[in-house]
Design a protein around this motif. Sequence first.
Motif, PDB file in Angstrom:
ATOM      1  N   UNK A 345     -16.911  -2.171   2.816  1.00 31.09           N
ATOM      2  CA  UNK A 345     -15.471  -2.014   2.672  1.00 31.09           C
ATOM      3  C   UNK A 345     -15.148  -1.031   1.562  1.00 31.09           C
ATOM      4  N   UNK A 346     -14.074  -0.255   1.781  1.00 34.06           N
ATOM      5  CA  UNK A 346     -13.555   0.646   0.771  1.00 34.06           C
ATOM      6  C   UNK A 346     -12.321   0.011   0.133  1.00 34.06           C
ATOM      7  N   UNK A 347     -12.112   0.298  -1.138  1.00 37.65           N
ATOM      8  CA  UNK A 347     -10.936  -0.205  -1.841  1.00 37.65           C
ATOM      9  C   UNK A 347      -9.888   0.902  -1.935  1.00 37.65           C
ATOM     10  N   UNK A 360       2.456  -3.906   3.403  1.00 40.97           N
ATOM     11  CA  UNK A 360       1.275  -4.767   3.348  1.00 40.97           C
ATOM     12  C   UNK A 360       1.196  -5.662   4.574  1.00 40.97           C
ATOM     13  N   UNK A 361       2.326  -6.246   4.958  1.00 37.66           N
ATOM     14  CA  UNK A 361       2.332  -7.134   6.121  1.00 37.66           C
ATOM     15  C   UNK A 361       1.988  -6.375   7.399  1.00 37.66           C
ATOM     16  N   UNK A 362       2.529  -5.175   7.557  1.00 36.62           N
ATOM     17  CA  UNK A 362       2.231  -4.390   8.762  1.00 36.62           C
ATOM     18  C   UNK A 362       0.759  -4.004   8.824  1.00 36.62           C
ATOM     19  N   UNK A 363       0.215  -3.614   7.682  1.00 30.45           N
ATOM     20  CA  UNK A 363      -1.196  -3.242   7.645  1.00 30.45           C
ATOM     21  C   UNK A 363      -2.068  -4.417   8.080  1.00 30.45           C
ATOM     22  N   UNK A 364      -1.758  -5.613   7.582  1.00 33.00           N
ATOM     23  CA  UNK A 364      -2.547  -6.783   7.939  1.00 33.00           C
ATOM     24  C   UNK A 364      -2.347  -7.161   9.402  1.00 33.00           C
ATOM     25  N   UNK A 365      -1.105  -7.050   9.899  1.00 33.86           N
ATOM     26  CA  UNK A 365      -0.827  -7.376  11.297  1.00 33.86           C
ATOM     27  C   UNK A 365      -1.607  -6.469  12.249  1.00 33.86           C
ATOM     28  N   UNK A 366      -1.749  -5.209  11.872  1.00 30.69           N
ATOM     29  CA  UNK A 366      -2.456  -4.247  12.726  1.00 30.69           C
ATOM     30  C   UNK A 366      -3.975  -4.310  12.542  1.00 30.69           C
ATOM     31  N   UNK A 369      -6.563  -3.494   7.407  1.00 27.00           N
ATOM     32  CA  UNK A 369      -7.162  -3.821   6.119  1.00 27.00           C
ATOM     33  C   UNK A 369      -6.762  -5.226   5.709  1.00 27.00           C
ATOM     34  N   UNK A 370      -7.518  -5.781   4.772  1.00 28.43           N
ATOM     35  CA  UNK A 370      -7.080  -6.968   4.034  1.00 28.43           C
ATOM     36  C   UNK A 370      -6.309  -6.473   2.821  1.00 28.43           C
ATOM     37  N   UNK A 371      -5.411  -7.270   2.295  1.00 27.36           N
ATOM     38  CA  UNK A 371      -4.641  -6.802   1.149  1.00 27.36           C
ATOM     39  C   UNK A 371      -3.981  -7.916   0.380  1.00 27.36           C
ATOM     40  N   UNK A 372      -3.584  -7.605  -0.847  1.00 29.37           N
ATOM     41  CA  UNK A 372      -2.903  -8.543  -1.721  1.00 29.37           C
ATOM     42  C   UNK A 372      -2.251  -7.743  -2.841  1.00 29.37           C
ATOM     43  N   UNK A 373      -1.440  -8.429  -3.671  1.00 29.98           N
ATOM     44  CA  UNK A 373      -0.852  -7.735  -4.801  1.00 29.98           C
ATOM     45  C   UNK A 373       0.533  -8.208  -5.160  1.00 29.98           C
ATOM     46  N   UNK A 374       1.362  -7.275  -5.649  1.00 29.67           N
ATOM     47  CA  UNK A 374       2.727  -7.513  -6.096  1.00 29.67           C
ATOM     48  C   UNK A 374       3.657  -6.601  -5.301  1.00 29.67           C
ATOM     49  N   UNK A 375       4.980  -6.817  -5.395  1.00 31.29           N
ATOM     50  CA  UNK A 375       5.904  -5.987  -4.598  1.00 31.29           C
ATOM     51  C   UNK A 375       5.709  -4.483  -4.794  1.00 31.29           C
ATOM     52  N   UNK A 376       5.325  -4.069  -5.997  1.00 29.12           N
ATOM     53  CA  UNK A 376       5.183  -2.632  -6.253  1.00 29.12           C
ATOM     54  C   UNK A 376       3.744  -2.209  -6.498  1.00 29.12           C
ATOM     55  N   UNK A 377       2.795  -3.116  -6.255  1.00 31.96           N
ATOM     56  CA  UNK A 377       1.394  -2.790  -6.511  1.00 31.96           C
ATOM     57  C   UNK A 377       0.507  -3.617  -5.587  1.00 31.96           C
ATOM     58  N   UNK A 378      -0.139  -2.954  -4.629  1.00 27.44           N
ATOM     59  CA  UNK A 378      -0.994  -3.672  -3.683  1.00 27.44           C
ATOM     60  C   UNK A 378      -2.381  -3.019  -3.630  1.00 27.44           C
ATOM     61  N   UNK A 379      -3.341  -3.833  -3.245  1.00 30.08           N
ATOM     62  CA  UNK A 379      -4.722  -3.374  -3.086  1.00 30.08           C
ATOM     63  C   UNK A 379      -5.186  -3.715  -1.681  1.00 30.08           C
TER      64      UNK A 379
END
Length: 413
Positions: A345-347, A360-366, A369-379
Amino acid sequence: MYGERRGKGIVTSTKRNGESTEYIVFDGEKYHRIVSKKRIRRKSVSFTATDIEELKESILEDVKRRFFRKARYPSSLPEEIAFSLPDLEKIWKELAFLKIINERPFVYFDPDADGMISLLLVNEALRVNFRALTPWNLEIGNSLNPDLRAPLFLLLDVGSTPELHRGVSFLSSIAPTYIVDHHHSPTPPPVDAFNPALKDPSLSRYCTSVLTSYLVKPWVERESWVRVGAAGDRSDVIEWNKEDRRRALALELSADVFGYNLQVWKQVVEGDLWKPLWDLLLHRFEKIDEIAEKNEVEVNGLRVLVVRYPHPGFYYPHRGKVASWYQDEGEYDVVIVEELPRDQLFTVSLRSSFDVFPLLEEVKERGLARGWGHPNAVTFKTKDPSTLVGFVLGWLEREDEEKGDGDKNTAEN
């Protein structure tokens, strides 16, 4: 007493003797024994045969220069590396002086058998403070943690290659820095090195543990230890056997199992602790062999083995030792080993001045990627960073109303 000759020196040891204290003072050439009722707490002193006084100023460098003028390395080197004697003697004098004044050098070492045996040898000659240091750590300065009070830094089996020069130069700006190594690459000024391979690359077969054994020879000789170090690097300058080679690999595994414990290392090189470690190592090799994809080819009459395997979940044995193991087991001329990342996996990190949770939600739905974070900062963690970044850029190009209701929120949260 009037007329007594007064000298200056460094207190090397003290011992209570009734109501008095016995001081051993080194003046750079001789030791002096003074018994006095005075309590001396500083190392720099002036003295006569019957009296001793503290000095507010340090005379350490004066005593050291006096010692260096007369001190000579009391042994010799093999003829083909005899030209390196001045380099060896320079480092030996530094260590000899620290031994006299009971100071500890700070030693960095490469945590393979060659570097570990080198550290054991130096520590046997005089007690040291130490830290394992891979080339990567030295290159980027990670985990250096230099002791700002150290009288000198000594690098064993690491520090020569150009990528590491910035880290070595950084250490030398804090304290005098010296290298004992066998890799063919010049060291950065003002660092001195005992490394015959700098003159002739073929002399790199004098691995660091062998060179270190010459450095500490006036104080300690451990032939069986040096054989293990040489076996670890397959050096041909001294004879070693199959058990020495297994002890070397077990020694490297011991650092993974027990950590950096010098007493454990001694049990590996001197006792039977290497046997259970060797059994464990064989189990790890066998596990790698089970999951590895192996392809044997012939190139210009050479037997070549190409090995690819996913990360097995443990650090040791690493790729180099896996390559050596396959070469030993199959008698290949060349072994190429590729270790795939553990999760492949790449970060990808993203920072924004507005709410990107809808992204973030769209990326996960599609399933991008996996993801997490804050409203203005996600990984994100993804196997396909190019597709992910392309999607993010496309998402940012959309009209505001198409992105969702939350994207106009600022980063106040």
